[in-house]
Design a protein around this motif. Structure first.
Motif, PDB file in Angstrom:
ATOM      1  N   ASN A  18      19.687  15.968 -31.004  1.00 30.89           N
ATOM      2  CA  ASN A  18      19.787  16.778 -32.222  1.00 30.89           C
ATOM      3  C   ASN A  18      20.934  16.372 -33.147  1.00 30.89           C
ATOM      4  OD1 ASN A  18      17.707  18.989 -32.315  1.00 30.89           O
ATOM      5  ND2 ASN A  18      18.407  19.218 -30.204  1.00 30.89           N
ATOM      6  N   SER A  19      21.680  15.359 -32.743  1.00 31.66           N
ATOM      7  CA  SER A  19      22.801  14.955 -33.606  1.00 31.66           C
ATOM      8  C   SER A  19      22.351  13.971 -34.685  1.00 31.66           C
ATOM      9  CB  SER A  19      23.916  14.337 -32.761  1.00 31.66           C
ATOM     10  OG  SER A  19      23.539  13.063 -32.316  1.00 31.66           O
ATOM     11  N   GLN A  20      21.116  13.459 -34.540  1.00 32.04           N
ATOM     12  CA  GLN A  20      20.603  12.512 -35.532  1.00 32.04           C
ATOM     13  C   GLN A  20      19.345  13.052 -36.217  1.00 32.04           C
ATOM     14  OE1 GLN A  20      20.044   8.900 -33.167  1.00 32.04           O
ATOM     15  NE2 GLN A  20      21.752   7.981 -34.291  1.00 32.04           N
ATOM     16  N   LEU A  21      19.280  12.882 -37.525  1.00 31.57           N
ATOM     17  CA  LEU A  21      18.099  13.296 -38.284  1.00 31.57           C
ATOM     18  C   LEU A  21      17.633  12.111 -39.127  1.00 31.57           C
ATOM     19  CD1 LEU A  21      16.335  15.825 -39.108  1.00 31.57           C
ATOM     20  CD2 LEU A  21      17.836  16.002 -41.099  1.00 31.57           C
ATOM     21  N   MET A  22      16.358  11.710 -38.958  1.00 31.41           N
ATOM     22  CA  MET A  22      15.836  10.586 -39.734  1.00 31.41           C
ATOM     23  C   MET A  22      14.913  11.106 -40.836  1.00 31.41           C
ATOM     24  SD  MET A  22      13.559   7.313 -38.483  1.00 31.41           S
ATOM     25  CE  MET A  22      14.855   6.379 -37.680  1.00 31.41           C
ATOM     26  N   ILE A  23      15.213  10.728 -42.081  1.00 29.15           N
ATOM     27  CA  ILE A  23      14.368  11.133 -43.216  1.00 29.15           C
ATOM     28  C   ILE A  23      13.312  10.051 -43.429  1.00 29.15           C
ATOM     29  CG2 ILE A  23      14.295  11.663 -45.679  1.00 29.15           C
ATOM     30  CD1 ILE A  23      17.143  12.612 -45.523  1.00 29.15           C
ATOM     31  N   ILE A  24      12.035  10.425 -43.294  1.00 32.52           N
ATOM     32  CA  ILE A  24      10.968   9.453 -43.533  1.00 32.52           C
ATOM     33  C   ILE A  24      10.010  10.007 -44.592  1.00 32.52           C
ATOM     34  CG2 ILE A  24      11.032   8.163 -41.340  1.00 32.52           C
ATOM     35  CD1 ILE A  24       8.500  10.776 -41.723  1.00 32.52           C
ATOM     36  N   GLU A  25       9.183   9.099 -45.138  1.00 32.43           N
ATOM     37  CA  GLU A  25       8.322   9.497 -46.251  1.00 32.43           C
ATOM     38  C   GLU A  25       7.143  10.364 -45.814  1.00 32.43           C
ATOM     39  OE1 GLU A  25       6.339   6.253 -48.195  1.00 32.43           O
ATOM     40  OE2 GLU A  25       5.065   7.624 -49.341  1.00 32.43           O
ATOM     41  N   LYS A  26       6.419   9.901 -44.759  1.00 33.28           N
ATOM     42  CA  LYS A  26       5.170  10.593 -44.442  1.00 33.28           C
ATOM     43  C   LYS A  26       4.859  10.563 -42.957  1.00 33.28           C
ATOM     44  CE  LYS A  26       2.448   6.513 -45.855  1.00 33.28           C
ATOM     45  NZ  LYS A  26       3.522   5.548 -46.146  1.00 33.28           N
ATOM     46  N   ASP A  27       3.911  11.405 -42.566  1.00 34.74           N
ATOM     47  CA  ASP A  27       3.549  11.543 -41.157  1.00 34.74           C
ATOM     48  C   ASP A  27       3.219  10.216 -40.475  1.00 34.74           C
ATOM     49  OD1 ASP A  27       3.056  14.331 -42.300  1.00 34.74           O
ATOM     50  OD2 ASP A  27       2.674  14.661 -40.172  1.00 34.74           O
ATOM     51  N   ILE A  28       2.515   9.332 -41.197  1.00 38.35           N
ATOM     52  CA  ILE A  28       2.099   8.073 -40.583  1.00 38.35           C
ATOM     53  C   ILE A  28       3.310   7.195 -40.285  1.00 38.35           C
ATOM     54  CG2 ILE A  28       0.835   5.935 -41.045  1.00 38.35           C
ATOM     55  CD1 ILE A  28      -1.436   7.505 -42.131  1.00 38.35           C
ATOM     56  N   ASP A  29       4.330   7.240 -41.154  1.00 38.04           N
ATOM     57  CA  ASP A  29       5.570   6.514 -40.882  1.00 38.04           C
ATOM     58  C   ASP A  29       6.212   7.064 -39.616  1.00 38.04           C
ATOM     59  OD1 ASP A  29       4.989   5.400 -43.300  1.00 38.04           O
ATOM     60  OD2 ASP A  29       6.733   6.169 -44.363  1.00 38.04           O
ATOM     61  N   LEU A  30       6.254   8.401 -39.524  1.00 33.96           N
ATOM     62  CA  LEU A  30       6.842   9.056 -38.355  1.00 33.96           C
ATOM     63  C   LEU A  30       6.099   8.631 -37.093  1.00 33.96           C
ATOM     64  CD1 LEU A  30       7.800  12.825 -38.212  1.00 33.96           C
ATOM     65  CD2 LEU A  30       6.726  11.708 -36.268  1.00 33.96           C
TER      66      LEU A  30
END
Lengths: 207, 207, 207, 207
Positions: free
Chosen positions: D83-95
């Motif tokens: 929980n110490s890291q948060l990754m911002i991605i564009e869309k579900d498929i990237d995730l």
């Protein structure tokens, strides 16, 4: 069929990069449609190519011999370039590309090839003697601080990087930094299609 | 840049069919990586190309001169070919393709080009004098019964067909049949994607 | 993974023509990004598709049922079409293409498929009963003179032509002409790349 | 034409990613060839898609609602993730792609879009409120140490990175590290074709 001159020329063109048998044959018919004068001129340029172009004794790249007929190319002799950095690249076209981009001002060493996986005589696949001579000379004459390995990110490229790292270890022990180009997301990379090596490297090199 | 030998050779390769500036330059570096011996051999073949290859005085196709040094090619001299049919094709490679398919046993006439729309001097775009000479000679020597125009179905091809039809009208009046290759569905044609000209011709030629 | 709704919808989209697993999954995420209202509307249209669209009892093409709720389509009922000609085509999209080209004014029969090589039950691959019913009815009501088989020039298409020719022989014996679309050079065909079947047909159909 | 059900469905399919008018129409005819039962099933899945799939209140990704009917997805609730890291991605498929690669074990935030250059209301193009809520909650509940921006290297991606950097500055000032994925040579990159941005980044990130 390959005994005649059309067959012989087709066979030569087939060995050109990216050319198949059909296009090779089309090349021969294209030549046939040219004037005799153009063909004589073309033939003369090919015959003289190696006379007018020399391979630099230091970096091993090809360069145009002017009137001076020196064995060292203009890049290696350029006093404005930073002699403390040496970039190892695979081939002349790579060098030309990086040079054109204007982001590096050090010196170069051209390998002339890459080492395939499981190659038994890796020293024959690259211009190893010239590379060592280049490094030794730059160490002696200048203050060589860093060798940057700049090879394509392919299986052969990665294999060559490994080979070079162990080859260059003695210089590293003497204080020369051995580095490789950073890995990560390149222009145009879409996260959706990125492979695991690239994401791993991009995460490691995040900043 | 284009003053040096690399630039000059690149410029020549750019004129090769289907070759852009990047690949042209790669060709030059490919040549640089060859031995001097290979380059001398390559240059010699190019210089001799027009000496070893002759253009047939009758059909104007290129052919390999053997020891006999005759001005007429082996196809035109072949007694087993049907001299009552003459096929007009655009270029040597078309002739080779049709010959290889083994579906036609008559004679050929190579135009050496097609006539663009609105061309003011169409007679300069094709080997018109040679074509007329070819037809006259075959009429005199043999019983020429049919001239088959076999050109690509493109705007230039169709324009050339129109030009040839009026050029050849005098022979038609003397009883020589002037025909063009049938139009219709070719191998692989899918009805879903067929254009109106092709469907129209396929309907006209239904059987 | 395929048990959940995303997996189930992906599996359905994978069966759509020309869609692979990656694009199928992208379709599902695209749907997820739509409003509930749009999805309800989309679902309603799909559920009603077969209610609003009828399959013509005569030609078997799909057509939009208006208020009249008739079992025969507007094309089959059109008094301005030539009832003496019947064109057999594979699918609705082929029919739409030919209709759009405006080069044929007769009637149609849609097969709904082609017969693969070595198929044991060819009658199940095409709408054979409907085809026979269509022909019989047109013979009875009108003066059917010609059946034109207009299928794609592929291995399956050619196989289906052979099958239809023998199926339709009884009508040929009663005086109905059975023809297939003419084969030859289609728009864009280049002689250099033409295959032997196409050249053979183009030579046979030269004119 | 677009008033009928075929036209309406075609218009919907045209909006699907990567689908043009011809393929859209082919989709409709493909549906027409399916059984009524399959179409009812397909329609039902589409209508229920949003009922079975929920959008996570925290990361905004879509997830399958099980029996529990919770508003937070399984990834956000997973006690084994960092929980110490948060990754911002564009869309579900990237995730999904990054998750599959197994190289990152932190939490995610899905933007749902990118911000075009010169966009006047950037906050409407991304799920900004949800992103801020996500960060605030993770700061309160856990010890959020780093936010990793992981967007595609395109003009829109780079523009969104700039926007996010200034949006997230307050958190940076509170000690959260804001990082972006490293740039450099990605798998398959060939030096000969590398652009200047990529080489520049690869040189900066050399190691």
């Amino acid at each position: 069929m390959n005994d005649d001159i059309i067959g012989k020329l087709t066979e030569i063109f087939v060995r050109f990069p990216g050319i198949g048998p059909k296009q090779a044959r089309r090349f021969v018919y294209f030549l046939l449609s040219q004037t005799s004068g153009s063909l004589q001129n073309f033939a003369k340029l090919i015959a003289e190519l190696k006379t007018d172009i020399n391979q630099c004794e230091l970096c091993t790249r090809f360069f145009i011999l002017g009137n001076k007929r020196v064995p060292i190319c203009d890049l290696c002799l350029d006093p404005n370039r930073d002699n403390s950095q040496l970039m190892i690249i695979e081939k002349d076209i790579d060098l030309n590309n990086i040079r054109k981009l204007g982001v590096y001002n050090g010196q170069y060493a051209v390998l002339g090839g890459l080492i395939p996986i499981l190659e038994k005589n890796p020293e024959n696949r690259i211009r190893q003697d010239a590379l060592v001579r280049n490094i030794e000379k730059r160490q002696a004459d200048h203050n060589l601080k860093e060798i940057i390995i700049a090879l394509s990110v392919t299986r052969e490229g990665d294999n060559t990087v490994e080979y070079l790292k162990s080859l260059l270890q003695p210089y590293e022990e003497k204080g020369v930094k051995i580095s490789i180009l950073g890995r990560g997301l390149s222009s145009g990379t879409e996260i959706e299609y990125t492979d695991s090596d690239t994401i791993k490297n991009a995460l490691l090199n995040r900043h």
